[in-house]
Design a protein around this motif. Structure first.
Motif, PDB file in Angstrom:
ATOM      1  N   ARG A 147       1.494 -45.212  -0.609  1.00 49.03           N
ATOM      2  CA  ARG A 147       2.355 -45.929   0.321  1.00 49.03           C
ATOM      3  C   ARG A 147       1.764 -47.301   0.653  1.00 49.03           C
ATOM      4  NH1 ARG A 147       4.790 -42.840   5.499  1.00 49.03           N
ATOM      5  NH2 ARG A 147       4.888 -41.298   3.823  1.00 49.03           N
TER       6      ARG A 147
ATOM      7  N   ALA B 157       8.000 -46.870   3.976  1.00 45.02           N
ATOM      8  CA  ALA B 157       8.094 -45.422   3.790  1.00 45.02           C
ATOM      9  C   ALA B 157       9.350 -45.046   3.016  1.00 45.02           C
ATOM     10  CB  ALA B 157       8.069 -44.715   5.141  1.00 45.02           C
TER      11      ALA B 157
ATOM     12  N   TRP C  50       8.945 -46.148  -0.687  1.00 50.38           N
ATOM     13  CA  TRP C  50       7.974 -45.270  -1.337  1.00 50.38           C
ATOM     14  C   TRP C  50       8.599 -43.916  -1.648  1.00 50.38           C
ATOM     15  CZ3 TRP C  50       5.236 -40.888   0.812  1.00 50.38           C
ATOM     16  CH2 TRP C  50       4.213 -40.403  -0.013  1.00 50.38           C
ATOM     17  N   GLN C  51       9.372 -43.387  -0.714  1.00 50.95           N
ATOM     18  CA  GLN C  51       9.995 -42.091  -0.921  1.00 50.95           C
ATOM     19  C   GLN C  51      11.054 -42.144  -2.012  1.00 50.95           C
ATOM     20  OE1 GLN C  51      12.203 -40.598   2.446  1.00 50.95           O
ATOM     21  NE2 GLN C  51      11.979 -38.470   1.803  1.00 50.95           N
ATOM     22  N   ARG C  52      11.830 -43.212  -2.040  1.00 48.73           N
ATOM     23  CA  ARG C  52      12.929 -43.296  -3.007  1.00 48.73           C
ATOM     24  C   ARG C  52      12.444 -43.560  -4.427  1.00 48.73           C
ATOM     25  NH1 ARG C  52      15.455 -46.388   1.654  1.00 48.73           N
ATOM     26  NH2 ARG C  52      16.897 -44.872   2.560  1.00 48.73           N
TER      27      ARG C  52
ATOM     28  N   ALA D  82      19.146 -42.179   0.825  1.00 48.84           N
ATOM     29  CA  ALA D  82      18.244 -41.647  -0.204  1.00 48.84           C
ATOM     30  C   ALA D  82      19.052 -40.955  -1.283  1.00 48.84           C
ATOM     31  CB  ALA D  82      17.258 -40.666   0.419  1.00 48.84           C
TER      32      ALA D  82
END
Length: 346
Positions: A204, A226, A229-231, A259
Motif C-alpha cells: 500500500r 487504500a 491498492w485494493q482494486r 470496486a
C-alpha cells in the motif's frame, strides 16, 4: 498520464548492478553470473531488467535479448530471437546449422543431432559475446521450448563466458511445461554466485508513492490509496492501466468508482452496457474485439500498435475477467455480446 518511475524495486536493482560489477571484475575461468527474476504477470520483471540495463557501468559490449514465440514454439526460439537483430555473416558455424538455429524458412531438411546442435548454439552465443562483458536477457523463460531451456542452462554454467545472464520467468506452476521450467530454474539458481529475486505485488505504501508521482500537486488521501491498492491488488501493470483510464477523472474519480466484482465462470456478474464487464479497460475491450475477429496475438499487436508481450497480458486479463478457459472461449463470449474488431469488421 505522466511517465511513472519504478517503485519498490530499489533493492533488486542494486543487486543486479552488483552482479554486473562481478562480471566486469571477473576472475579467469569463472562462469557467467546469473540472476533469476521470478514473479506473476505484470509485477514489473521486464521494467526491472530494462532499468538495470540503463544503470550498468561500464556499458555492456552487447545485450543479447530474446523470448519465446507466442504461437507454435520451436526449438531454440530464444537464440532465433537473438539472431534476428545480429549480423550473422561471420559467425563460425556451418550455414545449415545457422539456418536451423535462426529458424530460417529455407533451412535444409537434414537436422544435426541434438547434442551437436546444442554445442553449436553455445558456440554461436560465445561468438556474439566475444571478449565481453555482455548481458544475456531471457524473457518469459516459463514459455520457452525445451531446447532453449537447455541452452540457457548450459550458458549459465559455461566457463570463460564473460556475461551477466538475466532470466525472467513466471512461477513454474504457470509455465507451459511446469516440471521442465522448475528444473531449469533450479539449475540456474544452483550455479555458483547465482542470485534469485522474486517480485511481489506492491505494498500500500508503494502504491502511495506511485500516486504521488501521478498527482504531484495534490495530497493523496489515505482512503484513495487504500481503494486503488485494493482494486489493483498492487500489481504494477494493472495499477498503471487503472490510473491511465479511471485516473483521468482525478483523485475523486478513483475513490468514487465502485470496486469491481469478480466474474463467475462464463458469465460476468458485474456487467455494464451491452454486457461488457464493468472492470474491462478500454484497451481490453479493443483486444477482445480483435479476438472476436480471429486475430493472432501478433496481428493484435500490429493492429493496436502495442507489443506482443502486452497483448499476452491483456489476453490473460480477459480470460480471467470473462471467466473463459481459453482465447477461443473469450472470442465466443465477445461474439455473443456483439463485439466488433477495431477495423469495423463484424
Amino acid at each position: 498520464m505522466m511517465p511513472v518511475s519504478m517503485v519498490g524495486r530499489a533493492g533488486e536493482l542494486a543487486e543486479l548492478v552488483r552482479a554486473w560489477s562481478a562480471v566486469v571484475d571477473r576472475r579467469p575461468g569463472r562462469a557467467a553470473r546469473t540472476v533469476v527474476v521470478t514473479g506473476a504477470g505484470g509485477v514489473g520483471k521486464s521494467l526491472l531488467i530494462a532499468s538495470a540495463l540503463d544503470a550498468l557501468i561500464p556499458r555492456p559490449s552487447a545485450v543479447l535479448s530474446g523470448s519465446a514465440r507466442v504461437h507454435s514454439p520451436a526449438p531454440y526460439d530464444w537464440l532465433a530471437a537473438v539472431l534476428t537483430g545480429c549480423d550473422t555473416r561471420n559467425l563460425p558455424l556451418p550455414a545449415d546449422a545457422l539456418a536451423w538455429l535462426a529458424q530460417h524458412p529455407n533451412a535444409p531438411r537434414e537436422r544435426y543431432a541434438p547434442d551437436a546442435l546444442l554445442r553449436l548454439a553455445v558456440r554461436t552465443v560465445r561468438a556474439l559475446v566475444g571478449a565481453g562483458p555482455a548481458v544475456l536477457v531471457v524473457e518469459d523463460l516459463h514459455a520457452l521450448d525445451p531446447a532453449s531451456l537447455n541452452l540457457v542452462g548450459e550458458l549459465a554454467a559455461a566457463p570463460e563466458l564473460p556475461v551477466l545472464l538475466i532470466a525472467a520467468s513466471r512461477p513454474a506452476a504457470s509455465a507451459v511445461s511446469p516440471e521442465l521450467t522448475r528444473r531449469t530454474l533450479a539449475r540456474l539458481c544452483g550455479v555458483a554466485g547465482a542470485v534469485r529475486q522474486h517480485l511481489d505485488e506492491l505494498t500500500r505504501t508503494e502504491v502511495a508513492e506511485v500516486l504521488a508521482q501521478v498527482y504531484p500537486d495534490q495530497k493523496v488521501p489515505a482512503t484513495v490509496t487504500a481503494a486503488v491498492w485494493q482494486r489493483t491488488g498492487g500489481n504494477p501493470y494493472r495499477l498503471i492501466e487503472y490510473l491511465a483510464t479511471d485516473g483521468r477523472r482525478g483523485l475523486a474519480g478513483l475513490a468514487d468508482r465502485p470496486a469491481p466484482a469478480r466474474p463467475a465462470p462464463r458469465r460476468p456478474v458485474n456487467a455494464g452496457p451491452a454486457g461488457v464487464p464493468a472492470e474491462l479497460t478500454g484497451r481490453e475491450i479493443e483486444v477482445l474485439g480483435c479476438l472476436a475477429a480471429g486475430m493472432s496475438n501478433k496481428q493484435v499487436a500490429r493492429s493496436l500498435g502495442i507489443s506482443i508481450r502486452t497483448v499476452t497480458v491483456h489476453v490473460s486479463n480477459l480470460l480471467r475477467k470473462t471467466g473463459s478457459a481459453s482465447r477461443t472461449e473469450a472470442a465466443l463470449w465477445a461474439l455473443e455480446h456483439q463485439f466488433n474488431d477495431p477495423a469495423g469488421r463484424p
